[in-house]
Each structure stands twice: as C-alpha cells, then as structure tokens.
Design a protein around this motif. Structure first.
Motif, PDB file in Angstrom:
ATOM      1  N   ASN A 646       0.818  -1.346   0.037  1.00 42.16           N
ATOM      2  CA  ASN A 646      -0.033   0.102   0.073  1.00 42.16           C
ATOM      3  C   ASN A 646       0.951   1.219   0.017  1.00 42.16           C
ATOM      4  O   ASN A 646       1.965   1.160   0.486  1.00 42.16           O
ATOM      5  CB  ASN A 646      -0.798   0.140   1.385  1.00 42.16           C
ATOM      6  CG  ASN A 646      -2.011  -1.184   1.153  1.00 42.16           C
ATOM      7  OD1 ASN A 646      -3.020  -0.988   0.537  1.00 42.16           O
ATOM      8  ND2 ASN A 646      -1.420  -2.254   1.804  1.00 42.16           N
ATOM      9  N   GLN A 647       0.246   2.368  -0.718  1.00 35.48           N
ATOM     10  CA  GLN A 647       0.888   3.717  -0.482  1.00 35.48           C
ATOM     11  C   GLN A 647       0.217   4.656   0.121  1.00 35.48           C
ATOM     12  O   GLN A 647      -0.929   4.486   0.309  1.00 35.48           O
ATOM     13  CB  GLN A 647       1.059   4.091  -1.960  1.00 35.48           C
ATOM     14  CG  GLN A 647       2.403   3.456  -2.940  1.00 35.48           C
ATOM     15  CD  GLN A 647       2.367   4.048  -4.037  1.00 35.48           C
ATOM     16  OE1 GLN A 647       1.551   4.918  -4.781  1.00 35.48           O
ATOM     17  NE2 GLN A 647       3.521   3.833  -4.723  1.00 35.48           N
ATOM     18  N   TYR A 648       1.143   5.312   1.155  1.00 35.01           N
ATOM     19  CA  TYR A 648       0.232   6.438   1.950  1.00 35.01           C
ATOM     20  C   TYR A 648       0.719   7.700   1.825  1.00 35.01           C
ATOM     21  O   TYR A 648       1.884   7.832   1.407  1.00 35.01           O
ATOM     22  CB  TYR A 648       0.237   6.007   3.424  1.00 35.01           C
ATOM     23  CG  TYR A 648      -0.248   4.790   3.762  1.00 35.01           C
ATOM     24  CD1 TYR A 648      -1.680   4.755   4.032  1.00 35.01           C
ATOM     25  CD2 TYR A 648       0.517   3.370   3.754  1.00 35.01           C
ATOM     26  CE1 TYR A 648      -2.396   3.262   4.519  1.00 35.01           C
ATOM     27  CE2 TYR A 648      -0.126   2.332   3.892  1.00 35.01           C
ATOM     28  CZ  TYR A 648      -1.433   2.359   4.327  1.00 35.01           C
ATOM     29  OH  TYR A 648      -2.288   1.038   4.427  1.00 35.01           O
ATOM     30  N   ASP A 649      -0.102   8.667   2.112  1.00 35.83           N
ATOM     31  CA  ASP A 649       0.496  10.210   1.947  1.00 35.83           C
ATOM     32  C   ASP A 649       1.210  10.579   3.111  1.00 35.83           C
ATOM     33  O   ASP A 649       2.049  11.347   2.909  1.00 35.83           O
ATOM     34  CB  ASP A 649      -0.635  11.180   1.729  1.00 35.83           C
ATOM     35  CG  ASP A 649      -1.562  10.792   0.465  1.00 35.83           C
ATOM     36  OD1 ASP A 649      -2.691  10.318   0.628  1.00 35.83           O
ATOM     37  OD2 ASP A 649      -0.918  11.004  -0.552  1.00 35.83           O
ATOM     38  N   VAL A 650       1.052  10.140   4.500  1.00 36.85           N
ATOM     39  CA  VAL A 650       1.550  10.232   5.515  1.00 36.85           C
ATOM     40  C   VAL A 650       1.432   9.188   6.588  1.00 36.85           C
ATOM     41  O   VAL A 650       0.428   8.334   6.465  1.00 36.85           O
ATOM     42  CB  VAL A 650       1.178  11.545   6.282  1.00 36.85           C
ATOM     43  CG1 VAL A 650      -0.268  11.547   6.646  1.00 36.85           C
ATOM     44  CG2 VAL A 650       1.990  12.170   7.204  1.00 36.85           C
ATOM     45  N   ILE A 651       2.592   8.935   7.339  1.00 31.01           N
ATOM     46  CA  ILE A 651       2.434   8.189   8.495  1.00 31.01           C
ATOM     47  C   ILE A 651       2.571   8.564   9.726  1.00 31.01           C
ATOM     48  O   ILE A 651       3.465   9.455  10.219  1.00 31.01           O
ATOM     49  CB  ILE A 651       3.544   6.873   8.233  1.00 31.01           C
ATOM     50  CG1 ILE A 651       3.602   6.366   6.812  1.00 31.01           C
ATOM     51  CG2 ILE A 651       3.532   5.882   9.472  1.00 31.01           C
ATOM     52  CD1 ILE A 651       5.003   5.534   6.534  1.00 31.01           C
TER      53      ILE A 651
END
Length: 723
Positions: A646-651
């Motif tokens: 998965n790809q996320y914009d922020v963690i």
C-alpha cells in the motif's frame, strides 16, 4: 444475580515485626480493616492513606503492598473499579519484590473480585482467583483456600454456570462448618440460597437466606446485609412475588444510601488524586535527599583537598633534604590522586542523581499524557456524537479536569526544564488575537462557574502578526488569567495589552491581568512567586498546586523582563509586565497555511501506527471526522507489512511501542527506500526525542494530547513538500 465476595483486607493479623515503626503501621492497617467491616469507610481510608505514606518513608515493600491493598479494597467497595485495579496492581508490583506467596495470594484474590464484582470481565476475574488459589495451595493456607473457592463459586453463579460453581461450594462446605469464620458462614449460606433458588427449591433457599441475614445482623456486616437484600429481590421476582420483592428493594435502597452516599464517593475521588500526589512527592523527596548527601560529600572532599594543599606547603618549607623531599612528594601525590578520584566519583554520583530526577519527571509526564490523550479525545468524541450533551455540566467538568491535569503535568515538566536551563525561546510568526481567543476559550468554563465577566482589550497599535515565542507567552497569560478567575466570584477579570512604543524595531507591549477578587495581603505578595506556596485558603478552598506563578516569573525572566504586582485585600489584584516583539512583515504564508488546513483534501490516505487501543480509537475518530482514509496497526512489523502493498500520503508513528519502537520502525521504512512523510505521535516531550526522531528519518513531531488543527496543518505542509 448478586455476587458474594470475601475480600482480603488484612494480610496477617498479629504478624510479628521486629521494628516498632513497622509494628505500628501494621496495627494501623488492621484498625482500618475493623472500621471497614463496620461500614466506617472514611476512617478506614484515612488510616490506610497514612499507613502508605509511613511505609514509603521507611521503604518497606511488604507494608507498601499491604497499604495499597487496603486502599484498593475500599475503592472496590464503592465500585470505583478503575482506582481499585490501579491500587491492587501497585500492591502486586511491591509484593513481587518480597517473594511472599501470601501477599501474591491475597492481592490476586482481590483482583479477581474487582473484575468479577464490577462486571468488567468475569472470566478474567475467575482466572485471577485461580492464580490466588495456586498460591494459597502452595503455602497450605486452609482459610485462604476456602475464601478463594467460595469466590470462584460466586463468580460461576453470576454467569449461570451452576455446575462448576456448586463443585467449589461443596469443596468448601466441610471446612466452613468445622472452622469457618462468620464471613465464610454468611457467604456459604448465601451461595446455597442462590443455588436452591435456581434449582426451583424456594423453601430450602429461604432457609439459607434467613440464616445469612441472621449472621449479618448479629455481627453488623452492613455491606453483606445489602447483598442479601438484593439477592432476595431477585429471588422474589423469580418466583413472581412482587410485593415481597418491592419490600426488600426498599430495604436495599435505604441501606445503600446510608453506606454509599455521594459525599463518600466524592471523598474517594479526591483521596485518589491525593494518594498519587503523595507518591510523587515522596519519590521527589528521596531524589532531593540523595542530591543533598552527594553535595555534602563534595564539600567534605573540597575541605580535604584544601587541607592537603596547606600541609604540602608546610612540609616543603620544613623538608631540607632531597630524600625527604622526594618521599614527601610521593606521599602527597598518592593522597591527591585518591582525593581526585573521590571528587570525580562524587561528581558522577551527583550528575547521576540529577539525571535520575530528570528521567523520573519525564517518565511520569509521559505516562500521564498517554491516558490524558484518551480522556480528552473521547470527551470530544462524546460531544461530537451526542450533540444533546454539548452543554452538559458533567461533560464540561470532565473536559476541564482533564485539561487541568494536563496543565499540571506540563507545569512539572516546565519547572524541571527551567531548573536544568534547557529552555530556549523560539521564534515564529503568530497572531496575538488568535492566542487570546484560544486562552479565553480555555478558561471560559472557570469564568462561567464563578459568574465572572472576562474582558479582553487589545491596543489597535499592536501589529496583527508578531514574531516571538507564542507558546511561552500563552503559558504566562493562561496561568495569570486562570488564577484571577479562580480567586474572583461574581466579578470582572480583564486582560489588556497596551502598545508603549518601539525600540530598535521592537514593539514594546505592556500586558495587564487584573481582577476584582479577594486580593493578596502585603505580607504574602512576595511569597506567592515561590514554588508550592498558596495563600488565601482560609475562607475558601481554591484549586491549584502553587506552581503557576513560579513558572510565570521564570518565563517572563526568559523574555528579559520582570513581573509587577499591585493588590489590595477584598478589592482585587493586577499583574503587569512588558515584553518586546518584532512585527511580522510577510504574513501571506501564514494566512495561506491556515486556509489550506481548512481545505485539506479527503483523498489523503494515512497510516497510523499505535499500540494503545484507546488512543487508536481517538485518532481514528479524528480522521473520520475530517473524512480522511486511515489504516490502523498496533506495531512496527504490521506497518512494514502494509507498506509492502500500500501507498500512503503520511504515516503517524507512535514512539513507545512493544516489539519494535517507532524509531526502529521508521529507520527500516527509510532503508526500504520509502520516502513517505513520518510524523512522530508521542507523549514524550519534543526536546527529549527530537534528535533521535530526526536521526532515524522522521519528518516532524507532535505531542499528545494535541489540537487536531495543528496535526492537519503539519500533515498538509509535509504532504505538499513531498509532492
């Protein structure tokens, strides 16, 4: 179904202690137990609290565990389950240091009672009882074995498991008849009554109930009598006899009101906070005492060094031969070397003590901030999901109490930083009007409670945007304003700011916080800036720790200024100080950032790595409220697994997690070549973790509890930079 529990209030009646103070403490707890059995809970709690403080002073793990257990029993009796569990677990921690099987037996038994009796988790309660039973069997304590078996039977009955429950009753029956205490006899009769009620033998059940009532009446077991009344209500409802059920319901209500009044419950809540403060105070006193001892050792070493220096001069003058001179020199060198070693050791010990104090304060503030994040967050969730409770005084009181405790935690950390000179003023653009609005919103609850009018006056000559440390300025004004509101009733509190001129491009602003409250006597006006000093408590009990004005004075000194006080008894008080700020010439970026936060796109996808279930819930609700997609995992390995697909914009990354902490998780993420912005979401102070966070590849840090708007401002900025 009402449950019958035998709680271990006493550890060991008549336990022989060698030292007189230990014996006195033991007797004090035993006396508290007698008051407890008579329903005199205030006296029982007071004696138990006093015993805890005395036990800490002599550093006796056995008695500390003994005292915590006694306090937990009282809170358990009033169904204050959270506090009871906390005290039992503290008791268990100290009991483990003694390697005393009896201690572990009694405390596990009480833990089982609180989980079962308060309907928190009956199965978990049974497991605690069985742990207790193992310890009791190991030491062959027939009394405790019987107590525990009766408790297990009661727990099984409460979940309608009469098959397992009656087995434990039958195992205990013979001992109770031969040697059982009055409490055991009461519990056995009650349990047999419940069993025959559900076995459709009402006459037999009533025989046992009447026997239990006779025992409770004879020995004044008021809380047990309350239990049997409630059980009889259930019994008569079961056999459709509403008149008799109503009769015993009225008896139950009357006795319950007498034993567990609201005043007594309020007293317990106040006492829980006082016990925790006493614990922190004792720990801090120990650290300060150790520092004082090390300082005395250092002074003694200095005197020894000075003496050796004098002797060296005298001997050099007296020695006439090279032989004696060389011999003397060797002797002095050896002695000086030893002195230097001792000095170095003393210095290291003093530094270690100071480090321990800092670590203690840091740990305490972190452990308090973590649950406070849950309290503040869940309170906001309740307000959002139940609009009808928006004006609830109880909910507002909860919000205020949580924020008050958070303020206390921050005050303690602030003082520690100041003592160690770790505070450096920050420079950032801020709006004076926005800061004042935030302060007014925070203290409006106090103003409303005391029927005060809160007035704000800003000189129009003051620039809209200034450059400086807005956080420290807000702390100063917040402390002064909340103090003024607490010491004023049906009056006015005014915050005013006057532009007094420009010096070297710096706008000089005079701040005033004035009230029409009780005022401060001339003799007390210098004392109030000292730590833990409070005045004006003779007529009314004002909340506070005595830290606020001490912090204010030190913060104002950081700005290069000083605070002035004008006050007259029964007429009011004014605090005044002047601070200079430069005007912000380019405010476009600040304005645009604020607008962008309000327009944060819902297409953002966020990964939250957090092991605390309550904090997960709060963070999830914050994201849902702003329509942001969010995946939640509870450890670093799960996060790495999700990032593979998965790809996320922020963690959002918690730091203090089991298995693999936030620093190591972020370091592995960067080693995989993933450049997604990572924000540390932590209860640690920012300065403590900043260096490690930046070193492992984190982009920014936000401290729990936080304002959601600050988080989204940070998220938007980092996402914009990464894109």
């Amino acid at each position: 179904m009402k449950k019958y529990i035998l709680i271990s209030f006493f550890f060991c009646a008549g336990f022989a202690l060698a030292q007189n103070e230990k014996a006195n403490i033991e007797n004090q707890i035993n006396t508290a137990g007698k008051y407890f059995n008579k329903g005199q809970y205030e006296k029982a709690l007071e004696l138990s609290k006093s015993a805890l403080v005395r036990s800490f002073k002599i550093n006796d793990d056995y008695l500390i565990a003994h005292s915590y257990n006694a306090i937990g029993v009282i809170y358990d009796e009033f169904s204050q389950s959270k506090h009871a569990i906390s005290f039992y677990k503290k008791a268990l921690a100290y009991a483990s240091k003694t390697e005393n099987d009896s201690l572990n037996d009694w405390i596990y038994s009480n833990l089982g009672s609180v989980y079962y009796f308060s309907k928190i988790d009956v199965e978990k309660g049974i497991q605690f009882y069985k742990k207790s039973l193992k310890f009791a069997t190991k030491i062959n304590d027939s009394v405790q074995i019987t107590y525990t078996k009766l408790n297990i039977a009661s727990a099984y009955f409460s979940v309608n498991d009469f098959k397992n429950g009656i087995n434990y009753v039958r195992q205990s029956q013979d001992y109770v008849k031969r040697k059982g205490t009055h409490e055991m006899q009461f519990t056995l009769a009650s349990l047999l009554g419940i069993y025959h009620t559900h076995d459709n033998q009402p006459e037999m059940a009533m025989q046992y109930y009447n026997s239990a009532i006779a025992i409770a009446d004879k020995y004044q077991f008021q809380s047990y009598l309350l239990n049997i009344y409630e059980t009889l209500v259930t019994h008569y409802k079961y056999y459709r006899q509403p008149e008799l059920a109503q009769e015993y319901q009225e008896k139950f209500n009357l006795l319950n009101k007498t034993l567990y009044s609201q005043d007594k419950k309020d007293l317990l809540k106040e006492s829980a906070m006082q016990i925790e403060l006493d614990e922190y105070r004792i720990q801090l006193e120990r650290i300060e005492l150790e520092n004082e001892k090390q300082f005395q050792k250092l002074q003694e070493s200095n005197r020894v060094t000075a003496l050796f220096s004098v002797l060296l001069v005298v001997f050099l003058v007296l020695l006439l031969t090279l032989y004696r001179s060389n011999k003397f020199r060797k002797k002095i060198n050896a002695e000086l070397s030893q002195a230097n070693t001792e000095l170095q050791l003393a210095k290291e010990q003093a530094e270690e003590a100071s480090k321990m104090k800092s670590q203690f304060v840091s740990t305490i503030t972190h452990e308090l901030r973590t649950p406070l994040y849950g309290v503040v967050g869940i309170t906001d969730i309740i307000t959002d999901e139940h609009k009808e409770l928006a004006n609830s005084p109880h909910l507002n009181s909860l919000k205020f109490s949580a924020r008050y405790l958070l303020s206390l935690v921050n005050d303690i950390l602030q003082l520690n930083k100041m003592d160690e000179k770790h505070i450096v003023l920050e420079t950032a653009v801020f709006s004076m009007q926005e800061e004042l609005d935030a302060i007014v919103n925070s203290v409006q609850y106090i103003a409303d409670n005391n029927a005060n009018e809160l007035i704000v006056a800003i000189d129009p000559k003051i620039p809209t945007f200034l450059i400086g440390d807005r956080l420290r300025l807000s702390q100063i004004l917040m402390n002064l304003t909340s103090n003024a509101l607490k010491f004023t009733r049906n009056g006015k509190v005014k915050i005013s700011m006057l532009h007094t001129g420009i010096q070297n491009d710096t706008h000089q602003i005079e701040f005033k916080v004035s009230d029409t409250g009780v005022g401060i006597a001339p003799a007390d006006q210098q004392k109030i800036f000292e730590m833990f000093v409070q005045v004006g408590r003779t007529d009314e009990d004002y909340q506070g720790t005595g830290l606020g004005l001490s912090i204010v004075k030190k913060l104002i000194a950081l700005f290069g200024s000083s605070i002035h006080l004008e006050s007259e008894l029964k007429k009011g008080t004014t605090f005044r100080f002047t601070i200079g700020f430069k005007a912000a010439q380019d405010v476009q970026n600040l304005t645009m950032a604020t607008e962008k936060v309000l327009q944060t796109p819902s297409s953002l996808k966020v990964l939250v790595v957090e092991d605390n279930k309550i904090n997960q819930l709060v963070t999830q609700k914050i994201m849902d409220k702003h329509q942001i997609k969010c995946d939640m995992v509870e450890d670093g390995f799960s996060a790495l697994h999700l990032l593979e697909t998965n790809q996320y914009d922020v963690i959002l990354m918690d730091i203090n997690m089991p298995i693999m902490n936030g620093f190591d998780t972020t370091r592995r993420i960067r080693n995989l070549g993933i450049q997604t912005p990572v924000i540390a979401l932590t209860a640690f102070d920012k300065e403590e973790v900043k260096e490690q966070a930046m070193a492992c590849g984190m982009n920014d840090i936000i401290i729990k509890p936080f304002e959601p708007e600050k988080l989204f401002e940070m998220i938007y900025q980092l996402v914009g930079e990464s894109q």
